[in-house]
Design a protein around this motif. Structure first.
Motif, PDB file in Angstrom:
ATOM      1  N   CYS A  20       0.829  -1.208   0.000  1.00 50.57           N
ATOM      2  CA  CYS A  20       0.000   0.000   0.000  1.00 50.57           C
ATOM      3  C   CYS A  20       0.864   1.260   0.000  1.00 50.57           C
ATOM      4  O   CYS A  20       0.548   2.240  -0.679  1.00 50.57           O
ATOM      5  N   ASP A  30      -5.510   7.518   8.204  1.00 52.97           N
ATOM      6  CA  ASP A  30      -5.628   6.536   9.280  1.00 52.97           C
ATOM      7  C   ASP A  30      -5.493   5.099   8.768  1.00 52.97           C
ATOM      8  O   ASP A  30      -6.215   4.206   9.203  1.00 52.97           O
ATOM      9  N   VAL A  31      -4.571   4.880   7.842  1.00 54.50           N
ATOM     10  CA  VAL A  31      -4.306   3.528   7.342  1.00 54.50           C
ATOM     11  C   VAL A  31      -2.807   3.235   7.328  1.00 54.50           C
ATOM     12  O   VAL A  31      -2.328   2.426   6.534  1.00 54.50           O
ATOM     13  N   GLU A  62      -1.197   1.516   9.272  1.00 52.14           N
ATOM     14  CA  GLU A  62      -0.939   0.114   9.612  1.00 52.14           C
ATOM     15  C   GLU A  62      -0.956  -0.777   8.373  1.00 52.14           C
ATOM     16  O   GLU A  62      -0.479  -1.916   8.397  1.00 52.14           O
ATOM     17  N   ALA A  63      -1.507  -0.264   7.261  1.00 51.65           N
ATOM     18  CA  ALA A  63      -1.556  -1.031   6.009  1.00 51.65           C
ATOM     19  C   ALA A  63      -0.338  -0.794   5.121  1.00 51.65           C
ATOM     20  O   ALA A  63      -0.232  -1.395   4.048  1.00 51.65           O
ATOM     21  N   VAL A 121      -5.831  -6.138   2.867  1.00 50.33           N
ATOM     22  CA  VAL A 121      -6.508  -5.108   3.658  1.00 50.33           C
ATOM     23  C   VAL A 121      -8.000  -5.125   3.325  1.00 50.33           C
ATOM     24  O   VAL A 121      -8.419  -5.679   2.311  1.00 50.33           O
ATOM     25  N   SER A 122      -8.794  -4.500   4.170  1.00 51.63           N
ATOM     26  CA  SER A 122     -10.236  -4.463   3.943  1.00 51.63           C
ATOM     27  C   SER A 122     -10.570  -3.522   2.789  1.00 51.63           C
ATOM     28  O   SER A 122      -9.747  -2.699   2.377  1.00 51.63           O
ATOM     29  N   GLN A 142     -10.239   0.110   3.903  1.00 46.16           N
ATOM     30  CA  GLN A 142      -8.834   0.520   3.991  1.00 46.16           C
ATOM     31  C   GLN A 142      -8.244   0.715   2.601  1.00 46.16           C
ATOM     32  O   GLN A 142      -7.540   1.698   2.351  1.00 46.16           O
ATOM     33  N   ARG A 189      -9.321   3.966   1.059  1.00 41.61           N
ATOM     34  CA  ARG A 189      -8.623   5.112   1.651  1.00 41.61           C
ATOM     35  C   ARG A 189      -7.190   5.200   1.129  1.00 41.61           C
ATOM     36  O   ARG A 189      -6.667   6.295   0.905  1.00 41.61           O
ATOM     37  N   ASN A 248     -18.261   2.948   5.731  1.00 36.57           N
ATOM     38  CA  ASN A 248     -16.968   3.187   5.087  1.00 36.57           C
ATOM     39  C   ASN A 248     -17.089   4.192   3.952  1.00 36.57           C
ATOM     40  O   ASN A 248     -16.177   4.980   3.710  1.00 36.57           O
TER      41      ASN A 248
END
Length: 226
Positions: free
Chosen positions: A101, A131-132, A134-135, A143-144, A147, A150, A177
């Motif tokens: 990502c 706010d992603v 972590e991806a 990832v979802s 996510q 975004r 979302n």
């Protein structure tokens, strides 16, 4: 101060074989404005976006961006515009599955010649904004959907474009979302002064726009969002 719109597509015709996708369709976008392009499936709204963004050439009509006629530019010149001054968000993100990502967000900067370390540092800041973070080291398939979208919006904004073209950006997301993506997209565009051309069939998404353009049978009709 000039009153000329930043982008003006005028009297566009586009056919695919015997099927007319656009029939004298027009669209104008001022700097910093968000315009929702609405209409039923198959009405021509995505074709209008693709012609306005220089992805495809109309068969007839004019597309002017910042005083330049897009229809007369070379493929290379249009590609350069799309890399630097235009940003894109599509329904399913269209992230490169082989890249992380972080690498996906950095990709437009890398294509523009920025060194990898600087590009990835800039990309990581955008992932934090959305706010992603972590991806960052994950691939899109891990990832979802929320996510991933975004991340796609971060990629569209990383070059600080003047116009963002968003084609059904919430179409593959649940309502929660979808709202989050629209809030982040419109807030970030407003903060940077970017305009948005937003293709959607959802009234709740169009409500984020300043104005609507309705497409029916390849023709356009303008309106104002209440």
């Amino acid at each position: 101060m000039s009153t000329e719109p930043l982008l003006a597509a005028t009297e566009l015709f586009k056919a695919f074989g015997p099927t007319e996708a656009l029939d004298r369709a027009s669209l104008s976008v001022a700097a910093g404005e968000t315009v929702a392009v609405m209409g039923p499936s198959g009405s021509g709204k995505s074709t209008l976006l693709h012609c306005a963004a220089g992805i495809m050439k109309p068969d007839a009509g004019s597309v002017r961006y910042d005083g330049r006629e897009l229809t007369t530019l070379s493929d290379g010149e249009r590609s350069e515009l799309r890399r630097g001054e235009f940003g894109f968000v599509f329904q399913f993100g269209q992230l490169v599955p082989e890249l992380t990502c972080l690498e996906n967000v950095a990709l437009p900067l890398r294509l523009g010649g920025m060194r990898r370390k600087l590009a990835e540092a800039e990309a990581e800041q955008w992932l934090e904004t959305f706010d992603v973070v972590e991806a960052a080291r994950k691939r899109p398939g891990d990832v979802s959907g929320g996510q991933g979208q975004r991340v796609a919006v971060a990629r569209a904004l990383v070059t600080t474009p003047r116009i963002i073209f968003a084609d059904e950006p919430t179409g593959a997301l649940d309502s929660l979302n979808g709202e989050r993506v629209m809030q982040l997209l419109t807030r970030s565009a407003r903060d940077s002064g970017a305009a948005i051309v937003l293709v959607t069939h959802e009234a709740r998404v169009a409500a984020y726009a300043d104005r609507e353009v309705v497409v029916r049978d390849g023709r356009t009709q303008s309106g104002v969002v209440a």
